[in-house]
Write a protein that holds these residues in place. Structure first.
Motif, PDB file in Angstrom:
ATOM      1  N   GLY A 206       0.397 -35.405  14.889  1.00 49.64           N
ATOM      2  CA  GLY A 206       0.967 -36.043  13.713  1.00 49.64           C
ATOM      3  C   GLY A 206       1.444 -35.080  12.651  1.00 49.64           C
ATOM      4  O   GLY A 206       1.560 -33.869  12.859  1.00 49.64           O
ATOM      5  N   GLY A 207       1.707 -35.650  11.478  1.00 48.64           N
ATOM      6  CA  GLY A 207       2.190 -34.882  10.342  1.00 48.64           C
ATOM      7  C   GLY A 207       1.092 -34.634   9.331  1.00 48.64           C
ATOM      8  O   GLY A 207      -0.059 -34.376   9.692  1.00 48.64           O
ATOM      9  N   ALA A 208       1.453 -34.738   8.064  1.00 46.50           N
ATOM     10  CA  ALA A 208       0.528 -34.407   6.979  1.00 46.50           C
ATOM     11  C   ALA A 208      -0.747 -35.246   7.055  1.00 46.50           C
ATOM     12  O   ALA A 208      -0.705 -36.447   7.347  1.00 46.50           O
ATOM     13  CB  ALA A 208       1.216 -34.628   5.641  1.00 46.50           C
ATOM     14  N   GLU A 209      -1.855 -34.588   6.810  1.00 46.32           N
ATOM     15  CA  GLU A 209      -3.144 -35.277   6.844  1.00 46.32           C
ATOM     16  C   GLU A 209      -3.202 -36.325   5.740  1.00 46.32           C
ATOM     17  O   GLU A 209      -2.789 -36.083   4.607  1.00 46.32           O
ATOM     18  CB  GLU A 209      -4.280 -34.267   6.663  1.00 46.32           C
ATOM     19  N   ALA A 210      -3.726 -37.486   6.070  1.00 45.31           N
ATOM     20  CA  ALA A 210      -3.826 -38.572   5.098  1.00 45.31           C
ATOM     21  C   ALA A 210      -5.203 -39.202   5.178  1.00 45.31           C
ATOM     22  O   ALA A 210      -5.849 -39.191   6.226  1.00 45.31           O
ATOM     23  CB  ALA A 210      -2.752 -39.626   5.364  1.00 45.31           C
ATOM     24  N   ALA A 311       0.850 -44.223  12.203  1.00 47.24           N
ATOM     25  CA  ALA A 311      -0.505 -43.978  11.693  1.00 47.24           C
ATOM     26  C   ALA A 311      -0.797 -42.495  11.528  1.00 47.24           C
ATOM     27  O   ALA A 311      -1.509 -42.090  10.599  1.00 47.24           O
ATOM     28  CB  ALA A 311      -1.529 -44.609  12.633  1.00 47.24           C
ATOM     29  N   LEU A 312      -0.256 -41.663  12.441  1.00 47.98           N
ATOM     30  CA  LEU A 312      -0.521 -40.226  12.407  1.00 47.98           C
ATOM     31  C   LEU A 312       0.456 -39.471  11.512  1.00 47.98           C
ATOM     32  O   LEU A 312       0.424 -38.240  11.460  1.00 47.98           O
ATOM     33  CB  LEU A 312      -0.464 -39.660  13.827  1.00 47.98           C
ATOM     34  N   ASN A 313       1.334 -40.202  10.829  1.00 45.33           N
ATOM     35  CA  ASN A 313       2.275 -39.589   9.886  1.00 45.33           C
ATOM     36  C   ASN A 313       3.237 -38.611  10.555  1.00 45.33           C
ATOM     37  O   ASN A 313       3.621 -37.601   9.952  1.00 45.33           O
ATOM     38  CB  ASN A 313       1.540 -38.860   8.750  1.00 45.33           C
ATOM     39  N   TYR A 314       3.630 -38.916  11.797  1.00 41.33           N
ATOM     40  CA  TYR A 314       4.568 -38.011  12.456  1.00 41.33           C
ATOM     41  C   TYR A 314       5.833 -37.866  11.603  1.00 41.33           C
ATOM     42  O   TYR A 314       6.385 -38.838  11.099  1.00 41.33           O
ATOM     43  CB  TYR A 314       4.962 -38.523  13.845  1.00 41.33           C
ATOM     44  N   GLY A 315       6.289 -36.621  11.445  1.00 43.86           N
ATOM     45  CA  GLY A 315       7.514 -36.332  10.720  1.00 43.86           C
ATOM     46  C   GLY A 315       7.360 -36.237   9.219  1.00 43.86           C
ATOM     47  O   GLY A 315       8.340 -35.978   8.515  1.00 43.86           O
ATOM     48  N   GLN A 316       6.137 -36.422   8.708  1.00 46.44           N
ATOM     49  CA  GLN A 316       5.908 -36.343   7.271  1.00 46.44           C
ATOM     50  C   GLN A 316       5.205 -35.035   6.928  1.00 46.44           C
ATOM     51  O   GLN A 316       4.124 -34.754   7.447  1.00 46.44           O
ATOM     52  CB  GLN A 316       5.063 -37.526   6.790  1.00 46.44           C
ATOM     53  N   ASP A 317       5.816 -34.257   6.035  1.00 48.05           N
ATOM     54  CA  ASP A 317       5.242 -32.977   5.633  1.00 48.05           C
ATOM     55  C   ASP A 317       4.431 -33.073   4.351  1.00 48.05           C
ATOM     56  O   ASP A 317       3.583 -32.216   4.082  1.00 48.05           O
ATOM     57  CB  ASP A 317       6.360 -31.939   5.442  1.00 48.05           C
ATOM     58  N   GLN A 318       4.712 -34.090   3.547  1.00 46.38           N
ATOM     59  CA  GLN A 318       4.014 -34.247   2.278  1.00 46.38           C
ATOM     60  C   GLN A 318       2.798 -35.155   2.460  1.00 46.38           C
ATOM     61  O   GLN A 318       2.869 -36.177   3.135  1.00 46.38           O
ATOM     62  CB  GLN A 318       4.952 -34.860   1.230  1.00 46.38           C
TER      63      GLN A 318
END
Length: 361
Positions: A206-210, A311-318
């Protein structure tokens, strides 16, 4: 105990609802296109039906007339999942499905209570930042959503016919059902198996941790059972969560252990909705080698690989602002269960492995 009709009984929530009500001694009528795969050994009556058909239940009045409670856990999702959430057709189809259960049932039965599912989208978590925490008393978020169509219909029918209702808003649900739209554990399990078979590290894709919240399907089902028999729950909406927060990267080592693969400790952004179908030939070999159920990858995943990317925020860096739902209200009303999220995830993974949906570790 009463007779409960569970609509969407073969789904991620519905199977656990059937199990919970059977364990409590209820007579259960399960309505779904596929026969529910449950854990209980108790018998239930299955009505095979596609609830998009207005006449789906017309031939079953002799069973419906005994129904005292409905749990509506049926859900229609469009191909690609997320892109369909604001579609007019998406809303109308889900409204029609609810109507196609309530109307034939209330025409022959003295209905007492209906339980209805919503979720975090009620607060607009898929569209914008929300206050922390999101509480049930907040004003309705103004966006196209089948939740509001179903809720308004249910309120009207309940006032007209005199039955009670309760709405449940779970966080991300962890369960063991294949071929559905909302089970992130299935695509993650397939990803783990493909990584193991190809020598690829089982890296967080995924992307950025949330900060996230989960909801164990069994816990949710027990909350629904509680609401069906607790008069104070009538006319109320309840957020339902495991009782804690988590992040997918922090959960990853526990998932790796459950799948029997090493956790490399780093991320490799990977769109699962593309990666998994591209490795369908590898999956077919895994199915044969591990004697799994002879299901196609598409039948196993449903639309859940799209949910996993979301859910894993793929493609999100922020790092996104957390969307945290308060579960204080349901506790204040009397339902106090809590589940550790890593234990919940591994419980359902092990069940899917025993059912030969995923390889044993």
């Amino acid at each position: 105990m009463g007779h409960v009709l569970v609509a969407g009984a073969s789904g991620l929530v519905g199977t656990s609802v059937v199990d919970s009500f059977l364990a409590d001694g209820w007579k259960v009528i399960a309505v779904s296109r596929r026969r529910p795969e449950i854990q209980s050994s108790r018998s239930f009556h299955w009505i095979p039906a596609d609830l998009r058909d207005p006449a789906a239940l017309d031939r079953h009045a002799d069973h419906l007339e005994r129904v005292s409670h409905i749990v509506f856990a049926a859900l229609y999702e469009m191909p690609g999942l997320v892109s369909g959430w604001t579609s007019v057709d998406h809303g109308q189809i889900n409204l029609d499905m609810l109507r196609n259960v309530v109307e034939p049932t209330t025409s022959v039965a003295d209905l007492t209570h209906v339980g209805l599912l919503q979720g975090g989208k009620a607060y607009g978590v898929h569209l914008h930042d929300v206050p922390i925490p999101a509480r049930e008393r907040m004003p309705r978020d103004d966006h196209p959503n089948f939740y509001w169509l179903q809720e308004d219909y249910l309120r009207f029918e309940a006032a007209r016919l005199g039955f009670g209702w309760t709405i449940y808003r779970p966080a991300a649900i962890f369960g063991a059902t294949a071929g559905v739209a909302m089970n992130s554990l299935i695509p993650i399990g397939v990803y783990a198996a493909i990584c193991k078979a190809t020598g690829r590290p089982f890296a967080y894709p995924g992307g950025a941790e949330a900060i996230r919240q989960g909801c164990d399907a069994g816990l949710l089902a027990r909350a629904i059972l509680w609401g069906a028999t607790n008069r104070s729950a009538n006319g109320e909406q309840f957020n339902v969560t495991n009782g804690e927060v988590f992040s997918w990267p922090d959960l990853w080592p526990a998932l790796a252990e459950c799948f029997g693969v090493p956790d490399p400790g780093h991320a490799v952004p990977t769109r699962l909705a593309e990666f998994l179908p591209a490795h369908e030939d590898v999956w077919r070999e895994i199915v044969v080698a591990h004697r799994l159920r002879p299901m196609s990858l598409g039948d196993l995943l449903g639309e859940s690989h799209h949910l996993a990317d979301f859910a894993l925020n793929y493609g999100q860096d922020q790092v996104p602002r957390p969307a945290v739902m308060s579960s204080v209200k349901i506790k204040r009303f009397g339902f106090h269960e809590a589940v550790e999220t890593d234990a919940s995830a591994c419980h359902w993974i092990k069940l899917m492995q025993r059912r030969r949906l995923l390889p044993l570790p």
